[in-house]
Design a protein around this motif. Structure first.
Motif, PDB file in Angstrom:
ATOM      1  N   ASP A  36      17.103 -11.269  38.011  1.00 53.21           N
ATOM      2  CA  ASP A  36      17.056 -12.824  37.658  1.00 53.21           C
ATOM      3  C   ASP A  36      16.750 -13.816  38.577  1.00 53.21           C
ATOM      4  O   ASP A  36      15.716 -14.570  38.512  1.00 53.21           O
ATOM      5  CB  ASP A  36      18.435 -13.013  36.925  1.00 53.21           C
ATOM      6  N   VAL A  37      17.397 -13.444  39.814  1.00 51.49           N
ATOM      7  CA  VAL A  37      17.138 -14.606  40.701  1.00 51.49           C
ATOM      8  C   VAL A  37      15.688 -14.562  41.241  1.00 51.49           C
ATOM      9  O   VAL A  37      15.092 -15.605  41.630  1.00 51.49           O
ATOM     10  CB  VAL A  37      18.225 -14.195  41.744  1.00 51.49           C
ATOM     11  N   ALA A  38      15.087 -13.214  41.548  1.00 49.78           N
ATOM     12  CA  ALA A  38      13.641 -13.317  42.016  1.00 49.78           C
ATOM     13  C   ALA A  38      12.771 -13.816  41.017  1.00 49.78           C
ATOM     14  O   ALA A  38      11.719 -14.537  41.320  1.00 49.78           O
ATOM     15  CB  ALA A  38      13.509 -11.575  42.361  1.00 49.78           C
ATOM     16  N   ALA A  39      12.949 -13.254  39.823  1.00 51.45           N
ATOM     17  CA  ALA A  39      11.971 -14.019  39.038  1.00 51.45           C
ATOM     18  C   ALA A  39      12.225 -15.387  38.652  1.00 51.45           C
ATOM     19  O   ALA A  39      11.319 -16.210  38.389  1.00 51.45           O
ATOM     20  CB  ALA A  39      12.093 -13.229  37.326  1.00 51.45           C
ATOM     21  N   GLY A  40      13.417 -15.879  38.667  1.00 52.63           N
ATOM     22  CA  GLY A  40      13.920 -17.330  38.527  1.00 52.63           C
ATOM     23  C   GLY A  40      13.281 -18.138  39.704  1.00 52.63           C
ATOM     24  O   GLY A  40      12.879 -19.225  39.255  1.00 52.63           O
ATOM     25  N   LEU A  41      13.299 -17.472  41.011  1.00 52.37           N
ATOM     26  CA  LEU A  41      12.616 -18.426  42.078  1.00 52.37           C
ATOM     27  C   LEU A  41      10.971 -18.500  41.813  1.00 52.37           C
ATOM     28  O   LEU A  41      10.399 -19.652  41.855  1.00 52.37           O
ATOM     29  CB  LEU A  41      12.622 -17.485  43.389  1.00 52.37           C
ATOM     30  N   ALA A  42      10.328 -17.419  41.221  1.00 50.09           N
ATOM     31  CA  ALA A  42       8.904 -17.654  40.988  1.00 50.09           C
ATOM     32  C   ALA A  42       8.872 -18.635  39.761  1.00 50.09           C
ATOM     33  O   ALA A  42       8.078 -19.638  39.859  1.00 50.09           O
ATOM     34  CB  ALA A  42       8.439 -16.304  40.476  1.00 50.09           C
ATOM     35  N   LEU A  43       9.602 -18.566  38.577  1.00 50.65           N
ATOM     36  CA  LEU A  43       9.507 -19.458  37.650  1.00 50.65           C
ATOM     37  C   LEU A  43       9.905 -20.950  38.277  1.00 50.65           C
ATOM     38  O   LEU A  43       9.223 -21.875  37.893  1.00 50.65           O
ATOM     39  CB  LEU A  43      10.462 -19.284  36.430  1.00 50.65           C
ATOM     40  N   GLY A  44      10.933 -21.289  38.944  1.00 54.16           N
ATOM     41  CA  GLY A  44      11.192 -22.479  39.608  1.00 54.16           C
ATOM     42  C   GLY A  44      10.069 -22.949  40.416  1.00 54.16           C
ATOM     43  O   GLY A  44       9.744 -24.309  40.220  1.00 54.16           O
ATOM     44  N   TYR A  45       9.426 -22.195  40.994  1.00 51.28           N
ATOM     45  CA  TYR A  45       8.348 -22.645  41.901  1.00 51.28           C
ATOM     46  C   TYR A  45       7.036 -23.173  40.884  1.00 51.28           C
ATOM     47  O   TYR A  45       6.556 -24.427  41.074  1.00 51.28           O
ATOM     48  CB  TYR A  45       7.700 -21.470  42.818  1.00 51.28           C
ATOM     49  N   ALA A  46       6.903 -22.308  39.636  1.00 50.42           N
ATOM     50  CA  ALA A  46       5.772 -22.758  38.863  1.00 50.42           C
ATOM     51  C   ALA A  46       6.189 -24.318  38.221  1.00 50.42           C
ATOM     52  O   ALA A  46       5.308 -25.045  38.059  1.00 50.42           O
ATOM     53  CB  ALA A  46       5.654 -21.836  37.546  1.00 50.42           C
ATOM     54  N   VAL A  47       7.607 -24.445  37.857  1.00 52.88           N
ATOM     55  CA  VAL A  47       7.927 -25.681  37.003  1.00 52.88           C
ATOM     56  C   VAL A  47       7.753 -26.692  38.192  1.00 52.88           C
ATOM     57  O   VAL A  47       7.398 -27.963  37.914  1.00 52.88           O
ATOM     58  CB  VAL A  47       9.309 -25.669  36.963  1.00 52.88           C
TER      59      VAL A  47
END
Length: 662
Positions: A36-47
């Protein structure tokens, strides 16, 4: 310490936290908190990037914080969303041994970074680092961006990672130099390790498969058949040298993770793919190739057709909007990679290299494919499992990466990034193939690894010329053929992997050995001080002229990869370095001349620019100011300029002049 604390707080609370909340709510979350955190970091960068672009264009870059604040506030205020703060309590927990193994890989990457980047003075760092810095400064101050080292030239490049760094600099106050040379790619590297393990675990069915996939991805390389001649299987050790590759790889991994699972999370998928349009040019074509293969083999199904359509739309957006239909020198040029390698093997130089016959290039291609099989031969063990759509997707991505290396060419060999982009997914597919064929004698498998490694050591130790170097491989190849015919696929895969073990050990150990190489100081000692003075005493819209164009001024050929004036000053330069300009790359004839030998596209501008420094006069200084809007001159020690421009700053190596009346 202040920068570390600010960076950690922003990356954690400002990027990873809202990204993780969105990942859990919109994509259903993963099987573990680490996922969750690793994928969330990627999604956070995208946003973050997609928010920064309109915020910077509107002239209020700190508005980049608004989406993150809205997400966090919403997940606090809405009762139905509060459960996503703790995630699914029933999630699978990553085993301790797996967590330690992944931590060891991240520790290895940090050690490598420390030895080969942190210990290196800025003046002696990799040639492209000032280029990255210049692009951060450009996107920190301007949107839409242009190439900061050639005034007015369109930036036909994947620049979203620089938007991420610019946003971080605005929010935290951290110098772009610190972000580029020290901090920004660290969390990206760590999250990528976790995501490779997670995808490997999902498709391999166990955490051991995830750890093995990470091992193959980062530490297994093809054999070196002849010293000094490397058949590229690429590596993941471009994290600092190519932040665009690192950023794109991180955004791409959760896309594959979503497609490999049952839940699609269409909103998340669209956000990630939209961010990939400007993150790295290699990933969307690879994804489209993988999706098309799934559709061709498995038939037209909605869960695969929709991502294919979204990917196609994003690819068109990237081509038309981000790259402005430019190709940055990339062209269809079959066997270009092998042609460059033949130049090393046979000692053939340009332009004679352009007329080499196809025969030796085909042979080298076959040898190259053999070397790739030594790394990813496990794919052959997939058998019927290759028809599983997620596995087929990985195979399609891998085949597209290999095909791009064979069919495409670029003045700076950038086609190799396609293979690097596919590396994690070929590795995961290879591990799944080994698991599918695992019911074979382990003793035999172990012996094959030892025999393969022994053959590679013998081949490298025997001082022979010509094809005799491959004799040990051919001898064992006969035995491998017999084993293959008897169904011992895993034993053959082990033999091939064994061929690559010695080279892999040297590569892995070499990355964490102290670098005693003395790097030549190509950036003057006082350049950073002068650049920052200019930044503090000028406006972002001011134009600078410089006579610094070549990295090695004494060379007959001008290596025009000179970018530190723009990088340190965060100002647009009339003409600094043009080596990476679209106008340069597009005019380079492959294997006829180096892109470093291509002259500047506008000789009149360059002549007018350099005349000010070589023969300063009232007339040519006024011409530069009136025609091009130049307000500042950045040079070395040039006392003659003082008669026609006002000296504002000088140290032992650099001078900054302001044009009269400015």
């Amino acid at each position: 310490m202040r920068d570390l604390a600010a960076f950690g707080a922003y990356a954690g609370i400002g990027v990873a936290l809202p990204g993780t909340l969105l990942w859990r709510a919109l994509a259903g979350g993963g099987r573990s908190a680490a996922e969750d955190v690793a994928a969330g970091l990627a999604l956070g960068y995208a946003v973050e990037v997609l928010a920064y672009i309109p915020a910077r264009a509107a002239g209020v870059p700190l508005l980049v914080l608004v989406p993150h604040m809205i997400v966090i506030g919403t997940f606090i205020a809405v009762p139905g969303l509060r459960r996503h703060w703790r995630g699914d309590v029933a999630k699978e927990r990553m085993p301790g041994w797996c967590a330690w193994a992944l931590a060891g890989v991240v520790g290895y990457l940090i050690t490598w970074s420390t030895l080969h980047l942190y210990r290196v003075p800025i003046a002696g760092a990799y040639v492209d680092m000032p280029y990255h810095l210049a692009l951060v400064g450009e996107i920190k101050n301007h949107l839409p961006p242009t190439l900061p080292t050639v005034l007015g030239e369109r930036l036909s490049y994947h620049w979203f990672v620089y938007a991420e760094m610019a946003a971080t600099s605005w929010v935290t106050g951290i110098e772009p130099t610190t972000l580029v040379y020290r901090l920004s790619t660290l969390p990206m590297m760590a999250a990528m390790v976790v995501l490779v393990a997670v995808i490997g675990r999902r498709l391999g069915g166990r955490w051991g498969a995830g750890v093995a996939a990470v091992g193959v991805t980062y530490f297994l390389f093809g054999p070196v058949l002849q010293e000094g001649v490397v058949f590229p299987s690429r590596s993941m050790f471009t994290a600092w040298a190519s932040p665009t590759q690192t950023f794109g790889a991180l955004l791409f991994a959760p896309v594959v993770l979503l497609l490999a699972g049952r839940r699609r999370g269409w909103v998340v998928l669209a956000l990630l793919l939209l961010a990939l349009t400007g993150a790295k040019a290699t990933f969307l074509p690879l994804l489209l190739a993988g999706l098309v293969l799934v559709l061709v083999v498995r038939g037209l199904r909605r869960e695969w057709a929709v991502p294919a359509v979204i990917t196609m739309v994003c690819l068109l957006v990237a081509h038309l909007v981000v790259f402005g239909r430019g190709a940055q020198g990339m062209a269809v040029a079959p066997f270009a990679t092998m042609r460059a390698l033949w130049g090393v093997v046979a000692g053939v130089r340009m332009p004679e290299l352009a007329s080499v016959s196809v025969g030796p290039l085909v042979v080298l291609t076959v040898v190259h494919l053999f070397c790739l099989a030594c790394v990813w031969g496990g794919v052959a063990g997939l058998g019927a499992r290759v028809l599983d759509p997620p596995v087929l997707l990985l195979v399609g991505i891998g085949l597209a990466g290999i095909g791009a290396v064979v069919l495409l060419g670029h003045p700076a060999d950038s086609q190799l990034y396609f293979l690097e982009s596919a590396r994690p997914y070929l590795s995961i597919a290879a591990v799944c193939g080994v698991l599918a064929a695992r019911r074979q004698p382990l003793v035999l498998v172990g012996c094959m690894v030892v025999l393969g490694a022994g053959a590679a050591v013998v081949a490298s130790a025997v001082e022979v010329s010509g094809g005799a170097v491959v004799v040990p491989y051919l001898v064992l190849g006969v035995g491998a053929l017999v084993l293959w015919r008897r169904g011992f696929v895993l034993a053959v895969v082990a033999l091939l992997a064994g061929y690559g073990v010695p080279a892999s050990v040297r590569e892995v150990v070499g990355h964490v050995m102290p670098d005693e190489e003395r790097r030549e100081r190509l950036i003057p000692k006082g350049a950073l001080e002068a650049g920052r003075w200019l930044r503090e005493h000028s406006s972002p819209g001011d134009v600078v002229a410089t006579d610094l164009h070549c990295r090695f001024p004494g060379w007959r050929l001008c290596d025009s990869r000179h970018f530190w004036v723009s990088g340190f000053s965060e100002r647009r330069v009339l003409v600094e370095g043009w080596g990476y300009a679209e106008s340069t790359q597009s005019r380079t004839e492959l294997f006829v001349t180096s892109y470093l030998g291509v002259p500047f596209a506008d000789p009149a501008r360059l002549a007018a620019n350099d005349a000010v420094f070589r023969a300063p006069s009232t007339e040519n200084v006024r011409h530069l100011a009136r025609k091009y809007g130049v307000k500042w001159l950045f040079t070395g020690i040039n006392p003659e300029l003082g008669e026609f421009a006002r000296l504002r700053f000088r140290n032992a190596t650099s001078s900054v002049y302001q044009l009269a009346g400015r």
